[in-house]
Design a protein around this motif. Sequence first.
Motif, PDB file in Angstrom:
ATOM      1  N   TYR A  25      19.961  19.638  -6.647  1.00 54.02           N
ATOM      2  CA  TYR A  25      20.877  20.052  -5.577  1.00 54.02           C
ATOM      3  C   TYR A  25      21.199  18.888  -4.651  1.00 54.02           C
ATOM      4  CZ  TYR A  25      22.446  22.908  -1.548  1.00 54.02           C
ATOM      5  OH  TYR A  25      23.149  23.457  -0.501  1.00 54.02           O
ATOM      6  N   TRP A  26      20.246  17.960  -4.507  1.00 51.34           N
ATOM      7  CA  TRP A  26      20.385  16.891  -3.513  1.00 51.34           C
ATOM      8  C   TRP A  26      20.914  15.585  -4.084  1.00 51.34           C
ATOM      9  CZ3 TRP A  26      20.332  17.682   1.523  1.00 51.34           C
ATOM     10  CH2 TRP A  26      19.796  18.893   1.988  1.00 51.34           C
ATOM     11  N   GLN A  27      21.167  15.518  -5.380  1.00 53.23           N
ATOM     12  CA  GLN A  27      21.740  14.285  -5.918  1.00 53.23           C
ATOM     13  C   GLN A  27      23.258  14.370  -5.921  1.00 53.23           C
ATOM     14  OE1 GLN A  27      20.782  13.063  -9.999  1.00 53.23           O
ATOM     15  NE2 GLN A  27      20.665  10.938  -9.317  1.00 53.23           N
ATOM     16  N   LYS A  28      23.896  13.263  -5.679  1.00 54.67           N
ATOM     17  CA  LYS A  28      25.358  13.192  -5.610  1.00 54.67           C
ATOM     18  C   LYS A  28      25.999  13.840  -6.828  1.00 54.67           C
ATOM     19  CE  LYS A  28      29.145   9.829  -5.346  1.00 54.67           C
ATOM     20  NZ  LYS A  28      29.505   8.398  -5.342  1.00 54.67           N
ATOM     21  N   ASP A  29      27.027  14.647  -6.582  1.00 51.50           N
ATOM     22  CA  ASP A  29      27.817  15.305  -7.621  1.00 51.50           C
ATOM     23  C   ASP A  29      27.002  16.286  -8.455  1.00 51.50           C
ATOM     24  OD1 ASP A  29      30.020  13.808  -6.786  1.00 51.50           O
ATOM     25  OD2 ASP A  29      29.610  12.199  -8.212  1.00 51.50           O
ATOM     26  N   SER A  30      25.975  16.856  -7.862  1.00 49.83           N
ATOM     27  CA  SER A  30      25.131  17.799  -8.582  1.00 49.83           C
ATOM     28  C   SER A  30      25.895  19.069  -8.947  1.00 49.83           C
ATOM     29  CB  SER A  30      23.922  18.179  -7.730  1.00 49.83           C
ATOM     30  OG  SER A  30      23.254  19.301  -8.278  1.00 49.83           O
ATOM     31  N   PRO A  31      25.772  19.528 -10.189  1.00 43.49           N
ATOM     32  CA  PRO A  31      26.389  20.816 -10.551  1.00 43.49           C
ATOM     33  C   PRO A  31      25.724  21.979  -9.815  1.00 43.49           C
ATOM     34  CG  PRO A  31      24.974  20.011 -12.325  1.00 43.49           C
ATOM     35  CD  PRO A  31      25.069  18.899 -11.324  1.00 43.49           C
ATOM     36  N   ILE A  32      24.473  21.808  -9.405  1.00 43.14           N
ATOM     37  CA  ILE A  32      23.774  22.856  -8.657  1.00 43.14           C
ATOM     38  C   ILE A  32      24.354  22.951  -7.249  1.00 43.14           C
ATOM     39  CG2 ILE A  32      21.536  23.717  -7.915  1.00 43.14           C
ATOM     40  CD1 ILE A  32      21.846  23.499 -10.943  1.00 43.14           C
ATOM     41  N   GLY A  33      24.535  21.800  -6.586  1.00 44.53           N
ATOM     42  CA  GLY A  33      25.111  21.802  -5.259  1.00 44.53           C
ATOM     43  C   GLY A  33      26.529  22.328  -5.251  1.00 44.53           C
ATOM     44  N   LYS A  34      27.250  22.068  -6.341  1.00 42.13           N
ATOM     45  CA  LYS A  34      28.658  22.485  -6.421  1.00 42.13           C
ATOM     46  C   LYS A  34      28.803  23.999  -6.334  1.00 42.13           C
ATOM     47  CE  LYS A  34      31.066  19.962  -9.150  1.00 42.13           C
ATOM     48  NZ  LYS A  34      31.674  19.348 -10.359  1.00 42.13           N
ATOM     49  N   ILE A  35      27.775  24.717  -6.750  1.00 44.27           N
ATOM     50  CA  ILE A  35      27.814  26.184  -6.679  1.00 44.27           C
ATOM     51  C   ILE A  35      28.021  26.646  -5.242  1.00 44.27           C
ATOM     52  CG2 ILE A  35      26.410  28.273  -7.004  1.00 44.27           C
ATOM     53  CD1 ILE A  35      25.061  26.819  -9.369  1.00 44.27           C
ATOM     54  N   GLN A  36      27.436  25.893  -4.292  1.00 46.09           N
ATOM     55  CA  GLN A  36      27.571  26.239  -2.881  1.00 46.09           C
ATOM     56  C   GLN A  36      28.518  25.290  -2.142  1.00 46.09           C
ATOM     57  OE1 GLN A  36      23.566  26.441  -1.293  1.00 46.09           O
ATOM     58  NE2 GLN A  36      23.252  28.484  -2.144  1.00 46.09           N
ATOM     59  N   ASN A  37      29.365  24.621  -2.917  1.00 45.76           N
ATOM     60  CA  ASN A  37      30.359  23.710  -2.338  1.00 45.76           C
ATOM     61  C   ASN A  37      29.691  22.641  -1.468  1.00 45.76           C
ATOM     62  OD1 ASN A  37      33.015  22.821  -2.030  1.00 45.76           O
ATOM     63  ND2 ASN A  37      33.258  23.916  -0.096  1.00 45.76           N
ATOM     64  N   PHE A  38      28.568  22.125  -1.975  1.00 46.19           N
ATOM     65  CA  PHE A  38      27.820  21.099  -1.238  1.00 46.19           C
ATOM     66  C   PHE A  38      27.655  19.860  -2.100  1.00 46.19           C
ATOM     67  CE2 PHE A  38      23.712  19.021  -0.297  1.00 46.19           C
ATOM     68  CZ  PHE A  38      23.964  18.616   1.003  1.00 46.19           C
ATOM     69  N   ASN A  39      27.914  18.710  -1.503  1.00 48.08           N
ATOM     70  CA  ASN A  39      27.667  17.432  -2.167  1.00 48.08           C
ATOM     71  C   ASN A  39      26.963  16.523  -1.172  1.00 48.08           C
ATOM     72  OD1 ASN A  39      27.648  15.028  -3.613  1.00 48.08           O
ATOM     73  ND2 ASN A  39      29.742  15.294  -4.374  1.00 48.08           N
TER      74      ASN A  39
END
Length: 610
Positions: free
Chosen positions: A363-377
Amino acid sequence: MKKIILLLIITTTTMFAQIEKIEPPFWYAGMQNPELQIMFYGKNIAKYQVSVSNSITILNVKRTENSNYIFITINTKNVTATEFIFTFKEKNKVVFTQLYSLKKRRENSAQRLSFDASDTMYLLMPDRFSNGNPNNDSDALMTEKYNRELPGGRHGGDIQGIINHLDYIQDLGATTIWSTPLCEDNEAAYSYHTYAQTDVYKIDPRYGTNDDYARLASEMHKRKLKLVMDYVTNHWGKEHWMMKDLPTPDWIHQFENYTQTNHKRTVIHDTHASKSDTKICMEGWFAPTMPDLNQNNPLVLNYLTQNAIWWIEFANLDGFRVDTYNYAEPKAIAKWTKAITDEYPNFNIVGEISMRNQAQLSYWQKDSPIGKIQNFNSNLPSIMDFILSDALLTIFNEDGNWETGMIRIYDNLANDFLYPNVNNLLIFAENHDTHRVNHVYLNDIQKYKMTMAVLATVRGIPQLYYGSEIGMTGNKDSGDAYIRQDFPGGWEGDTINAYTKKGRTDGQNEYFDFTRKLFNWRKTKSVVHFGKMTHYIPENNTYIYFRYDSNDSVMVLFNNNSETKSIATDRFEENLKNYTIGKDVISEKIIDITKDIILEPKSVLILELK
């Protein structure tokens, strides 16, 4: 004539006496972001009108609840290196002026290269590494004085001590140094770790000066070594000069009563988290001595961003390691990171994300597909693989079954699909917050060798911890000071000097020689820096994997048992292909891989296939 000179002295003193602090103290011309926010601090300074010379444009003047601060933003676009003057007036009358400088950047500064998977990082604590200048052991303005007899006291290690032993670090095979923070920490006790900083524009005088820090980088670059600064965005020390007179009440997070963070970082992405838990997590203090900075305040965020960039330019840094990265406000710290990487596109920043779940780490790495779920980069290029660290501090004491022993490494690597850039993970067995490897494994050098072999051959950027390469131990349960002991030979009068082969004991040389050979080998092997990996499900607590590219192939075999194992090689046909022999990178023996391979108890073989 004397009267004129005296009048000039009095006038000049009056003109400059109004300002106690200017931050940044100077800046650099030609930055990608031309907007520069300068903080002026002095008694009632906000009451003055401000202008600036040289046709420089003031974009914004920000006054806060505290009249002792004024934040002036100027436009440096198309301004070359120069000096100019700020004029402070009251009722159109000049009260005082202040000279300010834009300096010239180093050539190609913006395109500086950083650390990556071809590097090996050496983590050291300056106070415990080497005392190169005993004259700065204590300082009149610093509260805590030198006391080497106190395990948690100041022991006198410094920047000069690091410079004195750069050849040692280079000889070991490391290419990059991560030093724990060096900025001033004027707390009354336990200031040696320097994470409770009290002036982030000033090197702690017990370590040296700002110029000494820049000289460290220069000496390292002569040896083609890289310097990584440990940067803290989440908190400062309670003795920070600004804490005595806050620019604005929300510069830090404040509660009616002291409130410590609950450390439950999962609330950041937990869709079920309560607002109260989230608030305490994000705004609670890390420790009573560490006020929690409010990065959602634009003035704070700008201050931290410019401070970080200032150090990159001033000291000519090669990277950041960011302490407690996900303790800061997530979207704000993502802006901080992006601002730095916008200025320096190749600059690597590794964040301390102490999560023990691959999806939560990703979630915390740049361009993570996990972070993208919550619109977070997060915009953070690199993260620390704490899951691998936990495994490496456990597995070589385990007999091994479907959940323990070598399967822990296999299962961790099996989740690499979650990371957008798996080669840019910082991997480690230990650091300044964990048990030492040699404590966990009771100085069993075979277990140490297997630990180091994992770090040297799996994906990511390996990080070593000072002193373990000579067998140093440390039990965290006894206190942090015991995992941060002095490096033997770093102080005049030490009975053992482990910086030299002659000064080390036979046991220390056995540790050092293995580490040196392994990581100097790794230094030259692109196949383990960026090559692909195939691994095979561990059987009977043995684990075999391959690193390969179009030119080379390396076979790594672990026997995590107390008895000899024979490994039939026909299982690995898809990787062995037409290879018939392997050269052991440590012993340099040639091994026939068309036959069963014999693995000694608790051992590892790293074979270059031919």
